[in-house]
Design an enzyme around this catalytic site. Structure first.
Site, PDB file in Angstrom:
ATOM      1  CD  GLU A 526      -2.710  -1.411   0.002  1.00 37.21           C
ATOM      2  OE1 GLU A 526      -2.894  -0.442  -0.766  1.00 37.21           O
ATOM      3  OE2 GLU A 526      -3.166  -2.540  -0.242  1.00 37.21           O
ATOM      4  CG  ASP A 590       1.720  -7.492  -5.678  1.00 39.00           C
ATOM      5  OD1 ASP A 590       1.147  -7.115  -4.641  1.00 39.00           O
ATOM      6  OD2 ASP A 590       1.120  -8.075  -6.598  1.00 39.00           O
TER       7      ASP A 590
END
Length: 686
Positions: A526, A590
């Site tokens: 995030e 990711d």
């Protein structure tokens, strides 16, 4: 930018919460949440070489032992935890549904809503279930001019058919992040993605035929003859195909500048003169002098032409369909079954409807999410858990700061702006600081459809009331029990609901290695969204502003292209490959998130005497923890759907694609340079 697309949590969440008989799986409410470790040796498949397919090595046992339940399109560690949360909430709602003076106000609201929902399973009119829609259906039938369409549509949007023709709401102003403006967005489709209307392969054509048959079936349930229903369905498909042709693709919508066009009401009226926008705003309770973001001007221009060019009778068919589509889950078993047969079974391969208890819990979470969330937090979320998550977040932000400072491809002015943005990020952990007030929402213990309609109208009014006002930066867009997380580029905040901060994802009983590999990589994911291909276009205050030098932007794009090229070679299902440009932001997050988590773990444990456990070194445990969040199975129908419109890569590639770029992984498992889990030229953005 959530860790998962809503559905995994949506776009189909609302479509899958359907009424009907319970499937064979009959769990009981949970009185306590079960424990599962964040690194589970039984989830491994030790017959698989970790350097060939690390996802299968880490998750093969879990995948074998956790088949997809009949009422799910996929089943994963996240989905299983969400299911356990729902079962626990079920128990809380059963207690809250008992009348009594001891109930707090938020418990009473949630409990009464739940009681009405459960009772409605047997109370729904078995013949049609249309009584609750008599008024809006009559209003559509009485529509006698295009001039009267605007106030009628405002009423339908308030009722819950919020995507008919277009979507209108409130959003943070991309040019002035301190304010909220109105937004008029492209919408109006019954299929999940505009490309469904134009793909010509065998499966896509079959899907479109099934959709048209479903529309016709819904019209028949509403009282049309078979001939009338088939004719109306053709009209609906014709209008939706024209709207789809004017809509941006999922990939195009990822460009923040491509979907920001600030206008006045007069300018919007000039784009679509066939629709009375002033009357629509007035009926919606929005001032005519408000500023608007018209996300897709070409769509609005096309909409104006369609409204003028197609017969009014066709628009009435279209409006009837979208009203029925939005309300079918709450009506009679026949409507709910028809809705599920297409949106659940055909579209995602789900075998049976969710049980009624689950639907009711999910609807409470949607309509009274912070009332239910308050109950969840009071019972499950310890202050120590929040403190530990905040501490881990700070460690990962420190790792990001060190990486930015050490970048050799970024100039000092851009680094300064990046560091200022990092410093300004707001960390929201667990639940909101201030709970939402539902005092103005009337909830009855009887009349479930009325509760739904009032709830949707209440939320719409709450959203529209924000327009023209300063932004509330404390607001959350996920409820506390949700097993997900997100970064908001305009708020410049990272958000971790209480639901995701529990085992097997965040595990206080486990050592730091798998915790950093799992939850740490999620936090890093995030955080990296603030600097991915979309997030990097917003500044520290959340304004859409270019703070990059041309040379730095070009260097970023060059590194990001490596990720696009890598993922575009991966197969999703059958012959379908990942759209690397659609998934770029999530793939970068990711990769960056895992790199940050590894660096933060090393810094947090520096000087400690870390020991092997379960036969694995601390480094190996980090990477297994990272992989085991992604254990899961998915139906091929869902994989095909996600390949078209989901910005996330499939779970297998979210693990293998990342770790193949990390020399630290290859070293931990002694992988050879020519093995699949080792890329000859690793991608590295942040």
């Amino acid at each position: 930018m959530p860790l998962f697309s809503p559905r995994r949590l949506a776009p189909l969440l609302a479509l899958l919460l359907l009424a009907g008989a319970a499937p064979a799986r009959q769990p009981q409410p949970l009185s306590t949440l079960p424990y599962a470790p964040s690194l589970d040796p039984s989830s491994l498949d030790r017959e698989v070489d970790a350097c060939v397919d690390f996802h299968r090595f880490s998750c093969g046992g879990w995948m074998k032992n956790n088949p997809i339940p009949p009422d799910e399109a996929g089943w994963s560690v996240y989905a299983k935890l969400q299911d356990e949360n729902l079962r626990y909430l079920w128990g809380l709602l059963i207690a809250a549904a008992e009348p009594g003076s001891a109930r707090a106000a938020h418990e009473q609201k949630a409990g009464d809503y739940f009681a009405a929902c459960v009772a409605a399973e047997t109370a729904a009119d078995a013949d049609t279930g249309l009584a609750a829609l008599a008024g809006p259906l009559a209003a559509i039938e009485q529509l006698d001019s295009r001039a009267a369409l605007a106030p009628l549509l405002a009423g339908l949007h308030r009722l819950g058919a919020g995507h008919s023709l277009f979507r209108f709401g409130a959003e943070q102003d991309a040019a002035d992040s301190s304010q909220v403006i109105a937004v008029a967005d492209a919408a109006g489709l019954g299929l999940p993605d505009r490309d469904h209307y134009f793909k010509r392969d065998k499966a896509s054509l079959a899907l479109k035929r099934a959709y048209q048959a479903h529309v016709a079936r819904s019209f028949e349930l509403a009282g049309a003859t078979p001939v009338q229903a088939r004719s109306a369905a053709r009209e609906v498909l014709g209008i939706e195909t024209a709207l789809a042709a004017a809509s941006l693709t999922s990939e195009q919508k990822r460009d923040p500048r491509g979907v920001y066009h600030r206008m006045t009401l007069a300018e919007l009226q000039g784009l679509a003169p066939g629709f009375d926008w002033r009357a629509y705003l007035e009926a919606s309770g929005v001032a005519a002098d408000t500023a608007l973001n018209v996300t897709q001007p070409r769509f609005m221009r096309a909409l104006g032409g369609l409204l003028a060019g197609r017969p009014l009778a066709e628009w009435k068919s279209y409006l009837r369909w979208h009203l029925l589509r939005s309300q079918s889950p709450y009506l009679s078993p026949a409507f709910a079954q028809a809705h599920f047969d297409f949106y659940g079974k055909t579209l995602e391969g789900i075998e049976s409807m969710p049980p009624r208890w689950k639907q009711c819990v999910q609807w409470v979470d949607r309509d009274l999410g912070e009332a239910l969330g308050q109950m969840f937090v009071e019972k499950t979320f310890a202050p120590a858990t929040r403190d530990a998550a905040v501490a881990m977040t700070r460690h990962i932000e420190d790792a990001m700061r060190a990486r930015i400072e050490a970048l050799d491809w970024m100039s000092e002015p851009t680094k300064a702006a990046a560091l200022a943005k990092l410093q300004a990020i707001s960390d929201k952990v667990g639940y909101p600081e201030r709970w939402r007030d539902y005092g103005g929402l009337a909830i009855a213990r009887e009349g479930f459809v009325g509760n739904v309609q009032r709830s949707l109208g209440f939320e719409r009014a709450r959203q529209l009331a924000k327009i023209g006002r300063p932004l509330d930066r404390g607001e959350w867009f996920m409820t506390p029990p949700t097993v997900n997380a997100y970064y908001d580029p305009q708020m410049n905040s990272i958000n971790f609901p209480a639901g995701i901060l529990q085992p097997p994802l965040f595990d206080p009983r486990m050592d730091d290695a798998p915790n950093y590999g799992n939850t740490g990589a999620t936090i890093g994911h995030e955080l990296t969204h603030a600097f991915d291909d979309e997030g990097r276009q917003f500044d520290a205050q959340g304004n859409l502003r270019d703070w990059w030098t041309k040379q730095d932007a070009a260097a970023f794009k060059q590194r990001a292209q490596c990720v696009v090229d890598q993922y575009s070679h991966y197969t999703v299902v059958d012959e379908i490959r990942i759209n690397g440009r659609l998934t770029l932001g999530e793939d970068v997050a990711d990769l960056g998130g895992t790199i940050l988590a590894y660096a933060a773990w090393k810094a947090a444990t520096a000087g400690q005497d870390l020991q092997a456990r379960d036969g694995f070194t601390p480094e190996q445990r980090f990477f297994i923890g990272m992989a085991q969040w992604a254990c899961g199975n998915e139906r091929p129908e869902r994989l095909r759907l996600q390949a078209l419109n989901d910005p996330h890569s499939p779970a297998r590639h979210r693990v293998n694609g990342v770790l193949a770029n990390m020399p630290e992984f290859a070293q931990a498992f002694a992988c050879k340079p020519d093995q699949p889990m080792v890329r000859a030229k690793p991608c590295r953005v942040w």
